[in-house]
Design a protein around this motif. Structure first.
Motif, PDB file in Angstrom:
ATOM      1  N   UNK A  24      27.903  64.966  93.788  1.00 43.16           N
ATOM      2  CA  UNK A  24      27.391  65.279  92.384  1.00 43.16           C
ATOM      3  C   UNK A  24      26.486  66.447  92.872  1.00 43.16           C
ATOM      4  N   UNK A  25      24.940  65.321  93.938  1.00 40.67           N
ATOM      5  CA  UNK A  25      23.898  66.005  94.676  1.00 40.67           C
ATOM      6  C   UNK A  25      23.834  67.563  94.866  1.00 40.67           C
ATOM      7  N   UNK A  27      26.953  69.271  95.765  1.00 43.06           N
ATOM      8  CA  UNK A  27      27.669  70.725  94.761  1.00 43.06           C
ATOM      9  C   UNK A  27      26.478  71.142  94.076  1.00 43.06           C
ATOM     10  N   UNK A  28      25.437  70.462  93.548  1.00 40.92           N
ATOM     11  CA  UNK A  28      24.506  70.929  92.395  1.00 40.92           C
ATOM     12  C   UNK A  28      23.476  71.334  93.697  1.00 40.92           C
ATOM     13  N   UNK A  30      24.135  73.411  96.290  1.00 41.55           N
ATOM     14  CA  UNK A  30      24.874  73.808  97.109  1.00 41.55           C
ATOM     15  C   UNK A  30      25.112  74.967  95.795  1.00 41.55           C
ATOM     16  N   UNK A  31      25.388  74.700  94.353  1.00 41.01           N
ATOM     17  CA  UNK A  31      25.104  75.940  93.377  1.00 41.01           C
ATOM     18  C   UNK A  31      23.901  76.527  92.808  1.00 41.01           C
ATOM     19  N   UNK A  32      22.594  76.237  93.604  1.00 40.57           N
ATOM     20  CA  UNK A  32      21.767  76.121  93.172  1.00 40.57           C
ATOM     21  C   UNK A  32      21.539  76.952  94.557  1.00 40.57           C
ATOM     22  N   UNK A  33      21.722  77.223  95.317  1.00 39.46           N
ATOM     23  CA  UNK A  33      21.111  77.859  96.227  1.00 39.46           C
ATOM     24  C   UNK A  33      20.428  78.788  96.221  1.00 39.46           C
ATOM     25  N   UNK A  34      20.767  80.097  95.086  1.00 39.02           N
ATOM     26  CA  UNK A  34      20.169  81.212  94.841  1.00 39.02           C
ATOM     27  C   UNK A  34      19.318  81.202  93.401  1.00 39.02           C
ATOM     28  N   UNK A  35      18.990  79.780  93.214  1.00 41.04           N
ATOM     29  CA  UNK A  35      18.080  79.504  91.725  1.00 41.04           C
ATOM     30  C   UNK A  35      16.679  80.013  92.322  1.00 41.04           C
ATOM     31  N   UNK A  98      20.232  75.081 103.268  1.00 44.84           N
ATOM     32  CA  UNK A  98      21.938  75.410 103.637  1.00 44.84           C
ATOM     33  C   UNK A  98      22.510  75.356 104.336  1.00 44.84           C
TER      34      UNK A  98
ATOM     35  N   UNK B   7      31.517  66.459  90.146  1.00 45.54           N
ATOM     36  CA  UNK B   7      31.684  67.560  90.821  1.00 45.54           C
ATOM     37  C   UNK B   7      32.490  68.800  91.089  1.00 45.54           C
ATOM     38  N   UNK B  10      30.398  71.299  88.354  1.00 38.87           N
ATOM     39  CA  UNK B  10      29.224  71.403  89.046  1.00 38.87           C
ATOM     40  C   UNK B  10      29.328  72.790  90.185  1.00 38.87           C
ATOM     41  N   UNK B  11      30.375  72.099  90.852  1.00 42.92           N
ATOM     42  CA  UNK B  11      30.712  73.608  91.454  1.00 42.92           C
ATOM     43  C   UNK B  11      31.316  74.712  91.212  1.00 42.92           C
ATOM     44  N   UNK B  14      28.957  76.768  89.928  1.00 38.88           N
ATOM     45  CA  UNK B  14      28.400  77.914  91.349  1.00 38.88           C
ATOM     46  C   UNK B  14      29.166  78.918  91.480  1.00 38.88           C
ATOM     47  N   UNK B  53      19.050  83.604  87.338  1.00 37.19           N
ATOM     48  CA  UNK B  53      19.828  81.765  87.115  1.00 37.19           C
ATOM     49  C   UNK B  53      18.689  81.090  87.409  1.00 37.19           C
ATOM     50  N   UNK B  70      21.409  60.931  88.129  1.00 41.43           N
ATOM     51  CA  UNK B  70      21.395  62.679  88.329  1.00 41.43           C
ATOM     52  C   UNK B  70      21.606  63.532  86.998  1.00 41.43           C
ATOM     53  N   UNK B  74      24.531  71.831  87.790  1.00 40.16           N
ATOM     54  CA  UNK B  74      25.230  73.263  88.127  1.00 40.16           C
ATOM     55  C   UNK B  74      24.598  73.985  88.411  1.00 40.16           C
ATOM     56  N   UNK B  75      24.694  75.401  87.515  1.00 40.74           N
ATOM     57  CA  UNK B  75      23.840  76.658  87.791  1.00 40.74           C
ATOM     58  C   UNK B  75      24.861  77.909  86.301  1.00 40.74           C
ATOM     59  N   UNK B 128      30.597  77.096  98.046  1.00 40.73           N
ATOM     60  CA  UNK B 128      30.656  76.305  96.421  1.00 40.73           C
ATOM     61  C   UNK B 128      32.533  75.764  96.790  1.00 40.73           C
ATOM     62  N   UNK B 131      32.646  73.006  98.733  1.00 42.28           N
ATOM     63  CA  UNK B 131      31.923  71.396  98.333  1.00 42.28           C
ATOM     64  C   UNK B 131      33.127  71.233  97.533  1.00 42.28           C
TER      65      UNK B 131
END
Lengths: 135, 148
Positions: A24-25, A27-28, A30-35, A98, B7, B10-11, B14, B53, B70, B74-75, B128, B131
């Motif tokens: 989860x961490x 994935x989070x 990676x999901x926020x790579x552009x935040x 990344x 999980x 979250x992906x 993204x 974002x 945690x 996600x985003x 993503x 993941x």
């Protein structure tokens, strides 16, 4: 004799929980790579597990069901999530690397699957013994 | 324990956010030549759109005793901003949007910027997907526990 809650099996179950959390961490991250201004998190587990396994189980006397029993720390072991605030990868303050995340993702997945395999083998070993060797 | 479904979520968030970004980039590129009349609010040129974002944080559950390990979930795209840079003026007196001096307002879109952002968004989308696949493999593997 603990069939299902001996040290190895408990450690493997904790390992699976930690692997799911780490997934989860990552994935989070990676999901926020552009935040902008996002800071990544990491999971600390293996070092805590090592400490818990090294600890000698001290049997303490309990006189009340609410007392801590002094049973191995292992049963109450939880992974820690650390927020890494000190670094930056980009000018907007984001610090997700990344490549590192993808490497950790692959490593975590393999580690998880190894723990699953080990646990499944232990259960099938028990199952083999229970059926008296006949499959 | 959120487990694997969070999980996946979250992906998936993204993927949604990066796809939104790709959509906006496509829209920017498609509208590169959507002109307007200079200094005429009734006929503005297209304005470049940019997503903003932000991380989603799970609300801490009111269990009292244990706090979640945690909270990252996600985003998401919180806003779509319009680029306020002045439009590019091109002299073309025969154009229907030309003003009295003969200038036409073109959107201030730099195709190179858009292409670079598109590649970034595509790569982030792929990361993503990777993941998500890793989480799926782990979940499927976990189903094998106790199967003979």
């Amino acid at each position: 004799m603990d069939l299902f809650s001996n040290r190895v099996m408990v450690a493997l179950k904790k390992e699976l929980d930690a692997g799911a959390l780490r997934q989860r961490v990552i994935a989070n991250n990676i999901a926020n790579v552009n935040t902008p201004a996002f800071k990544k998190s990491t999971v600390v587990f293996e070092s805590l597990l090592k400490k818990a396994l090294e600890r000698k189980p001290v049997e303490m006397v309990t006189t009340d069901p609410r007392h801590f029993s002094g049973k191995p720390l292992l049963a109450g072991l939880t992974p820690e999530v650390n927020l890494i605030r000190t670094t930056s990868m980009r000018t907007d303050g984001n610090n997700v690397d990344i490549d590192e995340e993808m490497a950790n993702l692959a490593a975590n997945s393999m580690q998880y699957q190894a723990a699953v395999k080990e646990l499944a083998d232990r259960y099938s070993g028990l199952s083999y013994v229970i059926s008296g060797g006949r499959r | 324990m959120g487990g694997f479904f969070s999980a996946f979520a979250i992906s998936a968030s993204g993927l949604t956010a990066e796809r939104m970004r790709l959509d906006l980039i496509s829209n920017n590129i498609a509208n590169m030549n959507t002109t307007g009349r200079p200094n005429d609010p009734a006929n503005p040129p297209y304005r470049r759109r940019i997503p903003v974002f932000a991380q989603i944080l799970e609300q801490a559950e009111d269990t009292g005793t244990s706090r979640p390990l945690f909270r990252g979930a996600g985003v998401r795209v919180t806003r779509v901003l319009e680029d306020n840079n002045p439009p590019r003026l091109v002299y073309d007196p025969t154009h229907p949007h030309a003003d009295e001096k003969g200038y036409v307002a073109y959107p201030n879109i730099n195709i190179v910027n858009e292409m670079v952002n598109m590649i970034t968004a595509t790569r982030a989308y792929e990361a993503n997907v990777t993941a998500l696949n890793a989480a799926k493999e782990m979940a499927l593997k976990a189903l094998e526990i106790g199967r003979g």
